[in-house]
Design a protein around this motif. Structure first.
Motif, PDB file in Angstrom:
ATOM      1  N   ALA A 137       0.686  -1.344   0.084  1.00  0.00           N
ATOM      2  CA  ALA A 137       0.049  -0.012  -0.157  1.00  0.00           C
ATOM      3  C   ALA A 137       0.877   1.339  -0.053  1.00  0.00           C
ATOM      4  O   ALA A 137       0.528   2.324  -0.653  1.00  0.00           O
ATOM      5  N   TYR A 138       2.046   1.270   0.572  1.00  0.00           N
ATOM      6  CA  TYR A 138       2.799   2.534   0.691  1.00  0.00           C
ATOM      7  C   TYR A 138       3.358   2.969  -0.654  1.00  0.00           C
ATOM      8  O   TYR A 138       3.106   4.358  -0.840  1.00  0.00           O
ATOM      9  N   PRO A 139       3.988   1.929  -1.302  1.00  0.00           N
ATOM     10  CA  PRO A 139       4.566   2.608  -2.573  1.00  0.00           C
ATOM     11  C   PRO A 139       3.328   2.735  -3.545  1.00  0.00           C
ATOM     12  O   PRO A 139       3.423   3.573  -4.500  1.00  0.00           O
ATOM     13  N   ALA A 140       2.266   2.052  -3.457  1.00  0.00           N
ATOM     14  CA  ALA A 140       1.084   2.094  -4.324  1.00  0.00           C
ATOM     15  C   ALA A 140       0.498   3.464  -4.274  1.00  0.00           C
ATOM     16  O   ALA A 140       0.100   4.077  -4.998  1.00  0.00           O
ATOM     17  N   VAL A 141       0.339   3.913  -3.013  1.00  0.00           N
ATOM     18  CA  VAL A 141      -0.316   5.264  -2.685  1.00  0.00           C
ATOM     19  C   VAL A 141       0.727   6.329  -3.143  1.00  0.00           C
ATOM     20  O   VAL A 141       0.145   7.311  -3.619  1.00  0.00           O
ATOM     21  N   LEU A 142       2.067   6.293  -2.967  1.00  0.00           N
ATOM     22  CA  LEU A 142       2.832   7.136  -3.471  1.00  0.00           C
ATOM     23  C   LEU A 142       2.959   7.429  -4.979  1.00  0.00           C
ATOM     24  O   LEU A 142       2.858   8.338  -5.431  1.00  0.00           O
ATOM     25  N   ALA A 143       2.793   6.066  -5.652  1.00  0.00           N
ATOM     26  CA  ALA A 143       2.593   6.235  -7.060  1.00  0.00           C
ATOM     27  C   ALA A 143       1.465   6.982  -7.404  1.00  0.00           C
ATOM     28  O   ALA A 143       1.427   7.698  -8.449  1.00  0.00           O
ATOM     29  N   ALA A 144       0.499   6.562  -6.668  1.00  0.00           N
ATOM     30  CA  ALA A 144      -0.794   7.189  -7.161  1.00  0.00           C
ATOM     31  C   ALA A 144      -0.933   8.811  -6.970  1.00  0.00           C
ATOM     32  O   ALA A 144      -1.278   9.485  -8.043  1.00  0.00           O
ATOM     33  N   LEU A 145      -0.249   9.439  -5.945  1.00  0.00           N
ATOM     34  CA  LEU A 145      -0.273  10.634  -5.591  1.00  0.00           C
ATOM     35  C   LEU A 145       0.765  11.392  -6.759  1.00  0.00           C
ATOM     36  O   LEU A 145       0.783  12.424  -7.376  1.00  0.00           O
ATOM     37  N   LEU A 146       1.946  10.505  -6.999  1.00  0.00           N
ATOM     38  CA  LEU A 146       3.011  11.097  -7.933  1.00  0.00           C
ATOM     39  C   LEU A 146       2.155  11.156  -9.572  1.00  0.00           C
ATOM     40  O   LEU A 146       2.318  12.271 -10.317  1.00  0.00           O
ATOM     41  N   PHE A 147       1.402  10.273  -9.783  1.00  0.00           N
ATOM     42  CA  PHE A 147       0.682  10.063 -11.102  1.00  0.00           C
ATOM     43  C   PHE A 147      -0.433  11.234 -11.243  1.00  0.00           C
ATOM     44  O   PHE A 147      -0.508  12.000 -12.252  1.00  0.00           O
ATOM     45  N   CYS A 148      -1.049  11.576 -10.053  1.00  0.00           N
ATOM     46  CA  CYS A 148      -2.059  12.482  -9.910  1.00  0.00           C
ATOM     47  C   CYS A 148      -1.564  14.049 -10.205  1.00  0.00           C
ATOM     48  O   CYS A 148      -1.949  14.751 -10.832  1.00  0.00           O
ATOM     49  N   THR A 149      -0.334  13.950  -9.411  1.00  0.00           N
ATOM     50  CA  THR A 149       0.376  15.309  -9.686  1.00  0.00           C
ATOM     51  C   THR A 149       0.759  15.678 -11.027  1.00  0.00           C
ATOM     52  O   THR A 149       0.713  16.720 -11.530  1.00  0.00           O
ATOM     53  N   GLY A 150       1.366  14.516 -11.522  1.00  0.00           N
ATOM     54  CA  GLY A 150       1.613  14.510 -13.282  1.00  0.00           C
ATOM     55  C   GLY A 150       0.651  14.970 -14.154  1.00  0.00           C
ATOM     56  O   GLY A 150       0.630  15.598 -14.816  1.00  0.00           O
ATOM     57  N   LEU A 151      -0.517  14.302 -13.555  1.00  0.00           N
ATOM     58  CA  LEU A 151      -1.788  14.420 -14.754  1.00  0.00           C
ATOM     59  C   LEU A 151      -2.442  15.766 -14.420  1.00  0.00           C
ATOM     60  O   LEU A 151      -2.710  16.422 -15.323  1.00  0.00           O
ATOM     61  N   TYR A 152      -2.400  16.206 -13.163  1.00  0.00           N
ATOM     62  CA  TYR A 152      -2.857  17.798 -13.107  1.00  0.00           C
ATOM     63  C   TYR A 152      -1.751  18.747 -13.753  1.00  0.00           C
ATOM     64  O   TYR A 152      -2.209  19.750 -14.328  1.00  0.00           O
ATOM     65  N   GLY A 153      -0.420  18.495 -13.695  1.00  0.00           N
ATOM     66  CA  GLY A 153       0.543  19.278 -14.248  1.00  0.00           C
ATOM     67  C   GLY A 153       0.383  19.074 -15.769  1.00  0.00           C
ATOM     68  O   GLY A 153       0.563  20.377 -16.778  1.00  0.00           O
ATOM     69  N   VAL A 154       0.058  18.074 -16.550  1.00  0.00           N
ATOM     70  CA  VAL A 154      -0.057  18.245 -17.731  1.00  0.00           C
ATOM     71  C   VAL A 154      -1.386  18.932 -18.341  1.00  0.00           C
ATOM     72  O   VAL A 154      -1.442  19.464 -19.170  1.00  0.00           O
ATOM     73  N   LEU A 155      -2.491  18.742 -17.531  1.00  0.00           N
ATOM     74  CA  LEU A 155      -3.629  19.416 -17.872  1.00  0.00           C
ATOM     75  C   LEU A 155      -3.923  20.766 -17.519  1.00  0.00           C
ATOM     76  O   LEU A 155      -4.454  21.336 -17.964  1.00  0.00           O
ATOM     77  N   ALA A 156      -3.210  21.191 -16.347  1.00  0.00           N
ATOM     78  CA  ALA A 156      -3.292  22.604 -16.125  1.00  0.00           C
ATOM     79  C   ALA A 156      -2.121  23.471 -16.581  1.00  0.00           C
ATOM     80  O   ALA A 156      -2.309  24.690 -16.674  1.00  0.00           O
ATOM     81  N   ARG A 157      -0.833  22.950 -16.888  1.00  0.00           N
ATOM     82  CA  ARG A 157       0.235  23.874 -17.200  1.00  0.00           C
ATOM     83  C   ARG A 157       0.082  24.448 -18.519  1.00  0.00           C
ATOM     84  O   ARG A 157      -0.671  23.617 -19.501  1.00  0.00           O
ATOM     85  N   ARG A 158       0.601  25.443 -18.902  1.00  0.00           N
ATOM     86  CA  ARG A 158       0.495  25.877 -20.349  1.00  0.00           C
ATOM     87  C   ARG A 158       2.097  25.947 -21.009  1.00  0.00           C
ATOM     88  O   ARG A 158       2.328  26.308 -22.146  1.00  0.00           O
ATOM     89  N   ASN A 159       3.142  25.913 -20.156  1.00  0.00           N
ATOM     90  CA  ASN A 159       4.251  25.935 -20.489  1.00  0.00           C
ATOM     91  C   ASN A 159       4.889  24.358 -21.060  1.00  0.00           C
ATOM     92  O   ASN A 159       4.626  23.486 -20.293  1.00  0.00           O
ATOM     93  N   ALA A 160       5.423  24.218 -22.142  1.00  0.00           N
ATOM     94  CA  ALA A 160       5.761  22.957 -22.757  1.00  0.00           C
ATOM     95  C   ALA A 160       6.794  22.367 -21.821  1.00  0.00           C
ATOM     96  O   ALA A 160       6.737  21.075 -21.780  1.00  0.00           O
ATOM     97  N   ILE A 161       7.600  22.759 -21.371  1.00  0.00           N
ATOM     98  CA  ILE A 161       8.632  22.254 -20.453  1.00  0.00           C
ATOM     99  C   ILE A 161       7.912  21.682 -19.174  1.00  0.00           C
ATOM    100  O   ILE A 161       8.280  20.700 -18.894  1.00  0.00           O
ATOM    101  N   LEU A 162       7.171  22.422 -18.515  1.00  0.00           N
ATOM    102  CA  LEU A 162       6.569  22.094 -17.370  1.00  0.00           C
ATOM    103  C   LEU A 162       5.505  20.825 -17.750  1.00  0.00           C
ATOM    104  O   LEU A 162       5.264  19.963 -16.932  1.00  0.00           O
ATOM    105  N   VAL A 163       4.919  20.767 -18.913  1.00  0.00           N
ATOM    106  CA  VAL A 163       3.999  19.428 -19.439  1.00  0.00           C
ATOM    107  C   VAL A 163       5.145  18.395 -19.551  1.00  0.00           C
ATOM    108  O   VAL A 163       4.642  17.328 -19.056  1.00  0.00           O
TER     109      VAL A 163
END
Length: 142
Positions: free
Chosen positions: A4-30
């Motif tokens: 559960a520990y690495p799975a939750v951490l991976a889910a948090l990392l993935f959700c943070t990355g998904l938010y960054g892809v959807l919300a950011r406008r700078n191509a480098i940040l995407v």
């Protein structure tokens, strides 16, 4: 170790990355957000490999392939972003357009009440006749 520990951490990392892809406008940040998502997948692969006690360590081998693909993606992606930035002066994702698109549409007025000389409403021509209409306008002004 609990899975559960690495799975939750991976889910948090993935959700943070998904938010960054959807919300950011700078191509480098995407691109950085995509890297976060790939690292979350790598963490899951290694965690499940350890949890399942795979003798071949397939998860870790697959992680190495994912890291190699991510390195190639970031190298090519940064090269493309830098080339676009040099040509356009911006790395804003919203302002990037297809390279085949011309700047004529940006300089035409949206409609100031004047009649179209052909009698057509602006923007009513389909894509197949659009170049012919531009050629007619170029001949009329020449």
């Amino acid at each position: 170790m609990h899975l559960a520990y690495p799975a939750v951490l991976a889910a948090l990392l993935f959700c943070t990355g998904l938010y960054g892809v959807l919300a950011r406008r700078n191509a480098i940040l995407v691109l950085m957000s995509v890297e976060l998502m790939l690292n979350a997948v790598n963490l899951n692969l290694v965690a499940f490999d350890v949890w399942l006690r795979d003798a071949l360590h397939s998860g870790q081998a697959l992680t190495l392939f994912t890291i190699a693909i991510a390195a190639a993606e970031i190298g090519i992606g940064l090269a493309i972003v830098l080339a676009v930035y040099r040509n356009r002066g911006s790395s804003d994702v919203d302002r990037l357009r297809d390279t085949a698109e011309t700047d004529d549409a940006e300089h035409l007025p949206a409609g100031d009440g004047d009649e179209d000389p052909d009698g057509d409403a602006p923007g009513t021509e389909d894509q197949a006749t659009a170049p012919a209409g531009k050629a007619k306008k170029a001949e009329a002004t020449a």
